[in-house]
Design a protein around this motif. Sequence first.
Motif, PDB file in Angstrom:
ATOM      1  N   CYS A  56      38.171   2.346  61.134  1.00  0.00           N
ATOM      2  CA  CYS A  56      39.545   2.796  60.965  1.00  0.00           C
ATOM      3  C   CYS A  56      39.921   2.862  59.484  1.00  0.00           C
ATOM      4  O   CYS A  56      40.581   3.800  59.035  1.00  0.00           O
ATOM      5  N   THR A  57      39.491   1.876  58.716  1.00  0.00           N
ATOM      6  CA  THR A  57      39.784   1.854  57.285  1.00  0.00           C
ATOM      7  C   THR A  57      39.198   3.074  56.593  1.00  0.00           C
ATOM      8  O   THR A  57      39.894   3.786  55.851  1.00  0.00           O
ATOM      9  N   ALA A  58      37.920   3.344  56.832  1.00  0.00           N
ATOM     10  CA  ALA A  58      37.262   4.496  56.193  1.00  0.00           C
ATOM     11  C   ALA A  58      37.927   5.803  56.607  1.00  0.00           C
ATOM     12  O   ALA A  58      38.177   6.684  55.766  1.00  0.00           O
ATOM     13  N   MET A  59      38.235   5.945  57.887  1.00  0.00           N
ATOM     14  CA  MET A  59      38.852   7.181  58.374  1.00  0.00           C
ATOM     15  C   MET A  59      40.253   7.376  57.809  1.00  0.00           C
ATOM     16  O   MET A  59      40.654   8.493  57.494  1.00  0.00           O
ATOM     17  N   THR A  60      41.006   6.291  57.663  1.00  0.00           N
ATOM     18  CA  THR A  60      42.365   6.379  57.133  1.00  0.00           C
ATOM     19  C   THR A  60      42.345   6.779  55.661  1.00  0.00           C
ATOM     20  O   THR A  60      43.134   7.630  55.224  1.00  0.00           O
ATOM     21  N   VAL A  61      41.440   6.200  54.897  1.00  0.00           N
ATOM     22  CA  VAL A  61      41.312   6.568  53.486  1.00  0.00           C
ATOM     23  C   VAL A  61      40.925   8.040  53.367  1.00  0.00           C
ATOM     24  O   VAL A  61      41.509   8.789  52.577  1.00  0.00           O
ATOM     25  N   VAL A  75      33.763   7.065  50.887  1.00  0.00           N
ATOM     26  CA  VAL A  75      34.403   5.760  51.058  1.00  0.00           C
ATOM     27  C   VAL A  75      33.462   4.893  51.878  1.00  0.00           C
ATOM     28  O   VAL A  75      32.876   5.350  52.854  1.00  0.00           O
ATOM     29  N   ARG A  76      33.296   3.668  51.430  1.00  0.00           N
ATOM     30  CA  ARG A  76      32.436   2.709  52.118  1.00  0.00           C
ATOM     31  C   ARG A  76      33.214   1.429  52.347  1.00  0.00           C
ATOM     32  O   ARG A  76      33.940   0.973  51.465  1.00  0.00           O
ATOM     33  N   VAL A  77      33.024   0.851  53.521  1.00  0.00           N
ATOM     34  CA  VAL A  77      33.727  -0.379  53.859  1.00  0.00           C
ATOM     35  C   VAL A  77      32.692  -1.400  54.334  1.00  0.00           C
ATOM     36  O   VAL A  77      31.914  -1.120  55.236  1.00  0.00           O
ATOM     37  N   GLU A  78      32.697  -2.548  53.695  1.00  0.00           N
ATOM     38  CA  GLU A  78      31.841  -3.657  54.130  1.00  0.00           C
ATOM     39  C   GLU A  78      32.753  -4.772  54.596  1.00  0.00           C
ATOM     40  O   GLU A  78      33.767  -5.065  53.956  1.00  0.00           O
ATOM     41  N   LEU A  79      32.400  -5.382  55.729  1.00  0.00           N
ATOM     42  CA  LEU A  79      33.284  -6.374  56.336  1.00  0.00           C
ATOM     43  C   LEU A  79      32.527  -7.597  56.790  1.00  0.00           C
ATOM     44  O   LEU A  79      31.339  -7.530  57.095  1.00  0.00           O
ATOM     45  N   THR A  80      33.278  -8.685  56.867  1.00  0.00           N
ATOM     46  CA  THR A  80      32.794  -9.884  57.541  1.00  0.00           C
ATOM     47  C   THR A  80      33.930 -10.385  58.428  1.00  0.00           C
ATOM     48  O   THR A  80      35.103 -10.090  58.187  1.00  0.00           O
ATOM     49  N   HIS A  81      33.558 -11.109  59.448  1.00  0.00           N
ATOM     50  CA  HIS A  81      34.530 -11.762  60.331  1.00  0.00           C
ATOM     51  C   HIS A  81      34.057 -13.187  60.513  1.00  0.00           C
ATOM     52  O   HIS A  81      32.869 -13.444  60.728  1.00  0.00           O
ATOM     53  N   HIS A 115      43.119   2.534  47.722  1.00  0.00           N
ATOM     54  CA  HIS A 115      42.888   1.122  48.066  1.00  0.00           C
ATOM     55  C   HIS A 115      44.094   0.551  48.806  1.00  0.00           C
ATOM     56  O   HIS A 115      43.940  -0.216  49.765  1.00  0.00           O
ATOM     57  N   ASP A 116      45.293   0.941  48.393  1.00  0.00           N
ATOM     58  CA  ASP A 116      46.502   0.497  49.099  1.00  0.00           C
ATOM     59  C   ASP A 116      46.523   1.036  50.531  1.00  0.00           C
ATOM     60  O   ASP A 116      46.893   0.327  51.466  1.00  0.00           O
ATOM     61  N   ILE A 117      46.139   2.284  50.690  1.00  0.00           N
ATOM     62  CA  ILE A 117      46.118   2.932  52.010  1.00  0.00           C
ATOM     63  C   ILE A 117      45.108   2.243  52.927  1.00  0.00           C
ATOM     64  O   ILE A 117      45.306   2.169  54.136  1.00  0.00           O
ATOM     65  N   ALA A 118      44.035   1.713  52.373  1.00  0.00           N
ATOM     66  CA  ALA A 118      43.002   1.048  53.174  1.00  0.00           C
ATOM     67  C   ALA A 118      43.577  -0.106  53.996  1.00  0.00           C
ATOM     68  O   ALA A 118      43.049  -0.437  55.056  1.00  0.00           O
ATOM     69  N   ALA A 119      44.662  -0.711  53.521  1.00  0.00           N
ATOM     70  CA  ALA A 119      45.280  -1.826  54.242  1.00  0.00           C
ATOM     71  C   ALA A 119      46.291  -1.345  55.270  1.00  0.00           C
ATOM     72  O   ALA A 119      46.925  -2.165  55.930  1.00  0.00           O
ATOM     73  N   LYS A 120      46.439  -0.044  55.419  1.00  0.00           N
ATOM     74  CA  LYS A 120      47.455   0.495  56.319  1.00  0.00           C
ATOM     75  C   LYS A 120      46.854   1.229  57.521  1.00  0.00           C
ATOM     76  O   LYS A 120      47.570   1.921  58.231  1.00  0.00           O
ATOM     77  N   CYS A 121      45.576   1.051  57.767  1.00  0.00           N
ATOM     78  CA  CYS A 121      44.993   1.729  58.925  1.00  0.00           C
ATOM     79  C   CYS A 121      45.556   1.106  60.206  1.00  0.00           C
ATOM     80  O   CYS A 121      45.971  -0.061  60.215  1.00  0.00           O
ATOM     81  N   PRO A 122      45.628   1.867  61.290  1.00  0.00           N
ATOM     82  CA  PRO A 122      46.222   1.360  62.529  1.00  0.00           C
ATOM     83  C   PRO A 122      45.573   0.085  63.074  1.00  0.00           C
ATOM     84  O   PRO A 122      46.282  -0.796  63.584  1.00  0.00           O
ATOM     85  N   VAL A 123      44.270  -0.049  62.987  1.00  0.00           N
ATOM     86  CA  VAL A 123      43.623  -1.265  63.500  1.00  0.00           C
ATOM     87  C   VAL A 123      44.009  -2.463  62.632  1.00  0.00           C
ATOM     88  O   VAL A 123      44.280  -3.551  63.149  1.00  0.00           O
ATOM     89  N   HIS A 124      44.072  -2.276  61.331  1.00  0.00           N
ATOM     90  CA  HIS A 124      44.520  -3.334  60.424  1.00  0.00           C
ATOM     91  C   HIS A 124      45.924  -3.771  60.812  1.00  0.00           C
ATOM     92  O   HIS A 124      46.211  -4.971  60.920  1.00  0.00           O
ATOM     93  N   LYS A 125      46.806  -2.814  61.047  1.00  0.00           N
ATOM     94  CA  LYS A 125      48.185  -3.124  61.443  1.00  0.00           C
ATOM     95  C   LYS A 125      48.233  -3.853  62.782  1.00  0.00           C
ATOM     96  O   LYS A 125      49.024  -4.777  62.973  1.00  0.00           O
TER      97      LYS A 125
END
Length: 142
Positions: A56-61, A75-81, A115-125
């Motif tokens: 979702c982050t990559a697609m939103t950016v 755009v590349r997104v690396e994540l951990t949980h 980078h600001d938009i990356a925090a606004k993807c629907p899944v993040h929200k």
Amino acid sequence: MSELISARVEETHISDFSVSIEVSGHRLSGDEPESQGGLNLAPSPYDYLTAALGECTAMTVRWYARQKNWPLQDVRVELTHERVAGHVSGKADIFRKSVTILGEQLSDEQRQRLHDIAAKCPVHKTLTGGAFIETLSEPADY
């Protein structure tokens, strides 16, 4: 605007936790890692959740850059949980994501906005804003 997504999940009995998943016309599989009693045949639920946040982050950016006609190359997104004990509620889910914005012709302002938009993807929200889950009991039809 409301969008209904339907999914069906059924046990496969290949491992103690293996499932087949059908969602939006796609077939997926799920399982737990061996450390949790599965056979690690497919991603776990938290694997899918972490991947969903990254997707979702990559697609939103990308969507935002396209709307603005900005020269985003990649755009590349690396994540951990991680589930951390000791939080006020007992356990806390901590997602960490690193977003890499590539585009030689992007200005510093454009890069910061992406980078600001990356925090606004629907899944993040959804993850940060909470969700409502209703569990319905259906009688077995088999």
